[in-house]
Design a protein around this motif. Sequence first.
Motif, PDB file in Angstrom:
ATOM      1  N   CYS A 144       0.841  -1.196   0.000  1.00 29.00           N
ATOM      2  CA  CYS A 144       0.000   0.000   0.000  1.00 29.00           C
ATOM      3  C   CYS A 144       0.877   1.247   0.000  1.00 29.00           C
ATOM      4  O   CYS A 144       1.911   1.288   0.675  1.00 29.00           O
ATOM      5  N   SER A 145       0.423   2.235  -0.746  1.00 26.93           N
ATOM      6  CA  SER A 145       1.162   3.494  -0.825  1.00 26.93           C
ATOM      7  C   SER A 145       0.169   4.646  -0.821  1.00 26.93           C
ATOM      8  O   SER A 145      -0.785   4.645  -1.597  1.00 26.93           O
ATOM      9  N   TRP A 166       4.444   0.241 -15.344  1.00 30.94           N
ATOM     10  CA  TRP A 166       3.487   0.973 -14.509  1.00 30.94           C
ATOM     11  C   TRP A 166       2.078   0.593 -14.911  1.00 30.94           C
ATOM     12  O   TRP A 166       1.792   0.353 -16.089  1.00 30.94           O
ATOM     13  N   ILE A 167       1.190   0.576 -13.937  1.00 29.37           N
ATOM     14  CA  ILE A 167      -0.252   0.557 -14.212  1.00 29.37           C
ATOM     15  C   ILE A 167      -0.783   1.834 -13.571  1.00 29.37           C
ATOM     16  O   ILE A 167      -0.747   1.977 -12.344  1.00 29.37           O
ATOM     17  N   GLY A 168      -1.229   2.778 -14.408  1.00 25.97           N
ATOM     18  CA  GLY A 168      -1.543   4.101 -13.878  1.00 25.97           C
ATOM     19  C   GLY A 168      -0.291   4.654 -13.208  1.00 25.97           C
ATOM     20  O   GLY A 168       0.818   4.521 -13.734  1.00 25.97           O
ATOM     21  N   PRO A 169      -0.420   5.225 -11.997  1.00 25.06           N
ATOM     22  CA  PRO A 169       0.761   5.762 -11.319  1.00 25.06           C
ATOM     23  C   PRO A 169       1.534   4.694 -10.537  1.00 25.06           C
ATOM     24  O   PRO A 169       2.547   5.002  -9.911  1.00 25.06           O
ATOM     25  N   CYS A 170       1.046   3.448 -10.583  1.00 28.78           N
ATOM     26  CA  CYS A 170       1.577   2.416  -9.682  1.00 28.78           C
ATOM     27  C   CYS A 170       2.702   1.632 -10.341  1.00 28.78           C
ATOM     28  O   CYS A 170       2.481   0.946 -11.347  1.00 28.78           O
ATOM     29  N   MET A 182       7.847  -6.220  -5.948  1.00 32.55           N
ATOM     30  CA  MET A 182       6.983  -5.324  -5.175  1.00 32.55           C
ATOM     31  C   MET A 182       6.238  -4.404  -6.144  1.00 32.55           C
ATOM     32  O   MET A 182       6.823  -3.902  -7.103  1.00 32.55           O
ATOM     33  N   ALA A 183       4.947  -4.247  -5.907  1.00 29.45           N
ATOM     34  CA  ALA A 183       4.165  -3.287  -6.684  1.00 29.45           C
ATOM     35  C   ALA A 183       3.528  -2.333  -5.687  1.00 29.45           C
ATOM     36  O   ALA A 183       3.035  -2.768  -4.634  1.00 29.45           O
ATOM     37  N   LEU A 184       3.594  -1.041  -5.973  1.00 25.69           N
ATOM     38  CA  LEU A 184       3.049  -0.041  -5.043  1.00 25.69           C
ATOM     39  C   LEU A 184       1.657   0.354  -5.518  1.00 25.69           C
ATOM     40  O   LEU A 184       1.505   0.841  -6.634  1.00 25.69           O
ATOM     41  N   PHE A 185       0.659   0.126  -4.678  1.00 26.84           N
ATOM     42  CA  PHE A 185      -0.714   0.442  -5.062  1.00 26.84           C
ATOM     43  C   PHE A 185      -1.274   1.571  -4.217  1.00 26.84           C
ATOM     44  O   PHE A 185      -1.084   1.599  -2.995  1.00 26.84           O
ATOM     45  N   ALA A 186      -1.959   2.493  -4.891  1.00 29.60           N
ATOM     46  CA  ALA A 186      -2.473   3.693  -4.228  1.00 29.60           C
ATOM     47  C   ALA A 186      -3.605   3.336  -3.269  1.00 29.60           C
ATOM     48  O   ALA A 186      -4.599   2.709  -3.659  1.00 29.60           O
ATOM     49  N   THR A 187      -3.427   3.725  -2.014  1.00 27.88           N
ATOM     50  CA  THR A 187      -4.444   3.519  -0.976  1.00 27.88           C
ATOM     51  C   THR A 187      -4.369   4.711  -0.024  1.00 27.88           C
ATOM     52  O   THR A 187      -3.551   5.610  -0.214  1.00 27.88           O
ATOM     53  N   ASP A 188      -5.225   4.681   1.010  1.00 27.07           N
ATOM     54  CA  ASP A 188      -5.139   5.746   2.012  1.00 27.07           C
ATOM     55  C   ASP A 188      -4.576   5.213   3.326  1.00 27.07           C
ATOM     56  O   ASP A 188      -4.731   5.803   4.372  1.00 27.07           O
ATOM     57  N   GLU A 283      -8.002  -1.719  -5.014  1.00 22.18           N
ATOM     58  CA  GLU A 283      -6.811  -1.026  -5.552  1.00 22.18           C
ATOM     59  C   GLU A 283      -6.585  -1.318  -7.027  1.00 22.18           C
ATOM     60  O   GLU A 283      -5.767  -0.667  -7.672  1.00 22.18           O
ATOM     61  N   PHE A 284      -7.287  -2.333  -7.601  1.00 21.55           N
ATOM     62  CA  PHE A 284      -7.093  -2.683  -9.000  1.00 21.55           C
ATOM     63  C   PHE A 284      -8.184  -2.076  -9.887  1.00 21.55           C
ATOM     64  O   PHE A 284      -8.253  -2.358 -11.069  1.00 21.55           O
TER      65      PHE A 284
END
Length: 286
Positions: A144-145, A166-170, A182-188, A283-284
């Motif tokens: 999570c990022s 990249w997938i989007g900004p991730c 490691m893949a960084l996925f946008a979360t809060d 996140e996907f």
Amino acid sequence: MIELRDIYYTRLGTRDLEGAEKFTTQILGLQVVGKTNDRLYLRGDNKHHSLCYFLGDPTDHTVAFELRDWTAVNSALEQLEKAGVLCGRGTDAEAQDRHVESFIWFLDPTGNRIELVSRPHDAARRYFPSRDAGVTGFGHVGLCSTDPVRDQAFWLNHFNALVSDWIGPCPLLRVNTRHHQMALFATDHKGIQHINYQVAEVDDVMRSYYFLKENNVKIVFGPGRHATSGGIFLYFEGHDGMIYEYSNSDRKIIESPDDHRPRQFPMHPSSFCVWGAKPDIAEFKD
Ligand SMILES: [Fe+2]
């Protein structure tokens, strides 16, 4: 520059070690290699362990990488301290708990706890799984990022991490020739978003698909094929709601790292699955 060899283990808090053991052995197909009142160690290959559940907060997650140079523990700590990163050295007792000779820890900009280990222990006996899921080892995590652009810069600045796609900004990041560790996925929030175990062949993914359905395990994505790594995958919900993935994406090797052009895919379900499977994973989704 801190050189990492590979991703090594994850540590997950849980209030229910018995449930964790039931899921990881009867469903996921790992081998229990150690158990105490407050620890459960599991492996999926010839490392001592790649997963440790400990009695604690289920949102308390740690990801560990092995340092490429086993003598680089001090210099890695110095570099992180100099950069103002919150970090520290593991005690002897903590190293013993992790079955490594020594380690340091730090928090990434999102607040994820990362450990860098030196001389992690190997298993003396061969891997003997509890279920024939075809597991060949721990592959990668989705992390999570709260800001994938910022966190990507952190990993690229301080470590030998490279962007594979990249997938989007991730970003999907690698520290060796395998497509990603490691893949960084946008979360809060911080935490591990999914944990991947590699399986030997596509048949293993499909065998598990039917096995999981029969055992009423919630499948949240797949079977499908990733546009990025080309891996055939299956995502399902595990103990404490953690998402686990089987895939055989290890076959995607970056042959000439210097020439590899990271590809930009849009944040769209087709970037996660070229066959058309739709993810039931927040996140996907675009
Ligand atoms: Fe994955």
